[in-house]
Design a protein around this motif. Structure first.
Motif, PDB file in Angstrom:
ATOM      1  N   LEU A 241       0.827  -1.210   0.000  1.00 29.03           N
ATOM      2  CA  LEU A 241       0.000   0.000   0.000  1.00 29.03           C
ATOM      3  C   LEU A 241       0.857   1.254   0.000  1.00 29.03           C
ATOM      4  O   LEU A 241       0.551   2.240  -0.675  1.00 29.03           O
ATOM      5  N   SER A 242       1.924   1.225   0.787  1.00 28.89           N
ATOM      6  CA  SER A 242       2.785   2.399   0.924  1.00 28.89           C
ATOM      7  C   SER A 242       3.544   2.727  -0.354  1.00 28.89           C
ATOM      8  O   SER A 242       3.922   3.883  -0.557  1.00 28.89           O
ATOM      9  N   THR A 243       3.779   1.728  -1.178  1.00 29.24           N
ATOM     10  CA  THR A 243       4.628   1.932  -2.357  1.00 29.24           C
ATOM     11  C   THR A 243       3.832   1.899  -3.654  1.00 29.24           C
ATOM     12  O   THR A 243       3.734   2.902  -4.361  1.00 29.24           O
ATOM     13  N   ALA A 244       3.212   0.761  -3.958  1.00 26.52           N
ATOM     14  CA  ALA A 244       2.551   0.602  -5.254  1.00 26.52           C
ATOM     15  C   ALA A 244       1.385   1.562  -5.441  1.00 26.52           C
ATOM     16  O   ALA A 244       1.232   2.186  -6.491  1.00 26.52           O
ATOM     17  N   SER A 245       0.528   1.700  -4.408  1.00 28.70           N
ATOM     18  CA  SER A 245      -0.647   2.569  -4.571  1.00 28.70           C
ATOM     19  C   SER A 245      -0.238   4.027  -4.726  1.00 28.70           C
ATOM     20  O   SER A 245      -0.838   4.779  -5.502  1.00 28.70           O
ATOM     21  N   LYS A 246       0.807   4.444  -4.017  1.00 20.72           N
ATOM     22  CA  LYS A 246       1.283   5.824  -4.141  1.00 20.72           C
ATOM     23  C   LYS A 246       1.893   6.062  -5.524  1.00 20.72           C
ATOM     24  O   LYS A 246       1.584   7.058  -6.190  1.00 20.72           O
ATOM     25  N   ALA A 247       2.758   5.152  -5.944  1.00 17.64           N
ATOM     26  CA  ALA A 247       3.408   5.309  -7.251  1.00 17.64           C
ATOM     27  C   ALA A 247       2.380   5.310  -8.372  1.00 17.64           C
ATOM     28  O   ALA A 247       2.445   6.139  -9.292  1.00 17.64           O
ATOM     29  N   ALA A 248       1.401   4.396  -8.307  1.00 19.01           N
ATOM     30  CA  ALA A 248       0.376   4.322  -9.351  1.00 19.01           C
ATOM     31  C   ALA A 248      -0.470   5.587  -9.377  1.00 19.01           C
ATOM     32  O   ALA A 248      -0.794   6.114 -10.454  1.00 19.01           O
ATOM     33  N   GLY A 249      -0.843   6.074  -8.201  1.00 14.39           N
ATOM     34  CA  GLY A 249      -1.647   7.285  -8.139  1.00 14.39           C
ATOM     35  C   GLY A 249      -0.949   8.477  -8.763  1.00 14.39           C
ATOM     36  O   GLY A 249      -1.561   9.247  -9.521  1.00 14.39           O
ATOM     37  N   PHE A 250       0.335   8.615  -8.497  1.00 13.80           N
ATOM     38  CA  PHE A 250       1.058   9.760  -9.055  1.00 13.80           C
ATOM     39  C   PHE A 250       1.392   9.555 -10.535  1.00 13.80           C
ATOM     40  O   PHE A 250       1.572  10.536 -11.262  1.00 13.80           O
ATOM     41  N   ALA A 251       1.467   8.306 -10.986  1.00 14.63           N
ATOM     42  CA  ALA A 251       1.601   8.068 -12.428  1.00 14.63           C
ATOM     43  C   ALA A 251       0.376   8.605 -13.145  1.00 14.63           C
ATOM     44  O   ALA A 251       0.480   9.296 -14.173  1.00 14.63           O
ATOM     45  N   LEU A 252      -0.815   8.309 -12.612  1.00 11.60           N
ATOM     46  CA  LEU A 252      -2.056   8.814 -13.203  1.00 11.60           C
ATOM     47  C   LEU A 252      -2.123  10.339 -13.131  1.00 11.60           C
ATOM     48  O   LEU A 252      -2.478  11.009 -14.106  1.00 11.60           O
ATOM     49  N   ILE A 253      -1.768  10.881 -11.968  1.00  8.60           N
ATOM     50  CA  ILE A 253      -1.818  12.342 -11.778  1.00  8.60           C
ATOM     51  C   ILE A 253      -0.898  13.052 -12.763  1.00  8.60           C
ATOM     52  O   ILE A 253      -1.265  14.070 -13.362  1.00  8.60           O
ATOM     53  N   LEU A 254       0.306  12.524 -12.945  1.00  6.75           N
ATOM     54  CA  LEU A 254       1.247  13.160 -13.868  1.00  6.75           C
ATOM     55  C   LEU A 254       0.737  13.131 -15.301  1.00  6.75           C
ATOM     56  O   LEU A 254       0.802  14.142 -16.014  1.00  6.75           O
TER      57      LEU A 254
END
Length: 495
Positions: A241-254
């Motif tokens: 949760l701490s890594t994959a969900s954060k990275a994926a969320g910011f990939a979408l945001i970018l």
């Protein structure tokens, strides 16, 4: 163009997930750690298959998915995270469940959802990819069916996740109503061609999308699910949760904010800046009060999301060069944060496998009973705080430097101040390890060889990025450049 070879790495990941599920179905008594090793091998194959795509010409799949260096960057990151989580889980899950095939299969499926979020070029594809990741996480958080905390965490996560998905879909529908398209490029064209300024529907649509995605990355005030989900989830899934969900969320945001919404930056940049300020401050102040390690990490990760949102705000406040620099710095910080988090949870899992205690007080005297694990935990926490010679120092320095632009100096200053605040509660954890004797009866122990080796490897990664970030910076710079090469017609212009 329908080129199915663009996503061969993801075919490998999904094939691996199906193979692991089938293996346990056919041989139900197979050792659970064998499934973990098979998952790690599948993730390694996924990673290796992604390498030839580095620097390759961007491939467009029917206008909905894009295979470029940005996508490849998240392929490699997702495969690395899944591989590490599978290895961390090997000993942890062995005696805690009678069926683990679904657990390891869902890790690969969730990682695939992460990649598709990075590759999406239109809103509905991004939403479906987001839900692929989210539904996998809902199940993984509540995987221990007979654990009350795990069930409670999963239920809260599902209910709040459904609410955030509804907001996101409503925002998408408003943007579609205004622009007539869900394509990022089409939305940018429609917004740029308007006459008479921004209308209320566009503003409300953008805000709803921000709220929906903000929930997924646990930005305040959409963070309520995170502490309970982190505490109730199996320890390796807390790391996921701490890594994959954060990275994926910011990939979408970018993708979204450098593509579809960049021409309307004046409408959202102040909101993102305020969201960053609230998120980092709330996360760090609430972390001070925690006694459970998982909850402390949850609030710490919320603070980290605040720092990452500073770069998103800089995209709206700066020119094209600033936006690209801030995007690259954000990607670099995601790498440093991910490696530090995985190192921390590898050490915490090795400790938990021995003691079964996930409280901060449970670390008492760890420097005496297992000094290597204490060292790994200390290095990871120092990295989170941004101290020199650790990954967080180099990545935060570049992140704040790239985000320093007119209108954001106050936010960068607040981020630096919050980093000092975070050092306090990290030192409280270290205090338990180094200044107190271990509980009576606890003697020196050796962690499982696999966890010890993985912790050592990740510790070297934390130090390497902190001392010599150039290779990682070059990779993130190449990935960020791909974001701004999507449109050759100059649609990605900034105010």
């Amino acid at each position: 163009m329908r080129d199915f070879t663009l996503f061969i790495p993801e075919y490998i990941a999904i094939a691996g997930a199906i193979a692991i599920l089938a293996t346990e179905l056919i041989w139900p008594k197979i050792r659970k750690d064998y499934l973990a090793y098979a998952t790690a091998a599948g993730a390694l194959g996924w990673l290796v298959a992604a390498i030839p795509y580095i620097g390759d010409t961007a491939g467009d799949f029917e206008g909905v998915l894009l295979a470029d260096d940005f996508t490849t960057y998240f392929r490699i990151l997702a495969a690395g995270i899944v591989m590490a989580i599978a290895l961390i889980s090997a000993h942890y899950m062995r005696d805690r469940t009678s069926t683990a095939g679904e657990y390891y299969g869902l890790l690969l499926v969730a990682g695939t959802g992460m990649v598709l979020m990075a590759a999406s070029r239109e809103l509905l594809t991004a939403y479906i990819s987001l839900e692929l990741l989210s539904f996998s996480l809902y199940i993984l958080v509540g995987y221990f069916k007979r654990d009350r905390l795990s069930n409670e965490a999963s239920l809260k996560y599902i209910l709040l996740g459904a609410f955030s998905s509804a907001m996101l879909l409503y925002g998408i529908s408003l943007i579609y109503g205004v622009t007539g398209t869900t394509s990022y490029e089409g939305i940018a064209e429609a917004l740029a061609a308007r006459e008479g300024g921004t209308d209320a529907a566009t503003v409300v649509g953008i805000m709803l999308i921000v709220a929906g995605v903000g929930f997924k990355v646990s930005a305040a005030p959409f963070h309520m699910w995170a502490p309970d989900a982190y505490q109730g989830a199996p320890l390796p899934i807390t790391a996921f949760l701490s890594t994959a969900s954060k990275a994926a969320g910011f990939a979408l945001i970018l993708r979204l904010f450098t593509g579809a919404l960049v021409v309307d930056a004046v409408e959202w940049r102040a909101v993102i800046a305020a969201l960053a300020a609230i998120t980092m401050t709330a996360g760090n102040l609430l972390a001070i009060q925690q006694s459970n390690l998982k909850r402390l990490v949850a609030y710490s990760s919320i603070g980290q999301v605040g720092y990452m949102l500073v770069a998103i705000a800089a995209i709206g406040y700066g020119d094209a060069a600033t936006a690209e620099s801030a995007s690259s710095a954000l990607l670099l910080h995601i790498v440093g944060y991910t490696v530090s988090t995985l190192a921390l949870f590898t050490a915490l899992t090795a400790h938990y496998n021995r003691t079964g205690d996930d409280t901060i007080a449970g670390l008492r005297g760890l420097a005496e009973t297992q000094p290597f694990l204490a060292l790994v935990i200390t290095a990871s926490l120092f990295s989170f705080a941004g101290l020199p010679f650790f990954a967080g120092f180099a990545t935060k320095l570049l992140l704040f430097q790239a985000s320093t632009t007119d209108g954001l100096l106050w936010l960068v200053g607040l981020a630096a101040a919050n980093s000092f605040v975070s050092l306090y509660y990290y030192l409280m954890v270290m205090r338990q390890m180094y200044l107190f004797d271990p509980p009576e009866g606890q003697t020196r122990f050796r962690p499982a060889p696999l966890l010890g080796a993985l912790a050592g490897l990740l510790l070297l990664g934390v130090l390497f990025i902190g001392v010599y970030p150039q290779p990682a910076f070059e990779a993130t710079d190449r990935a960020a450049s791909a974001l701004f090469e999507v449109s050759a017609s100059g649609l990605l212009r900034l105010p």
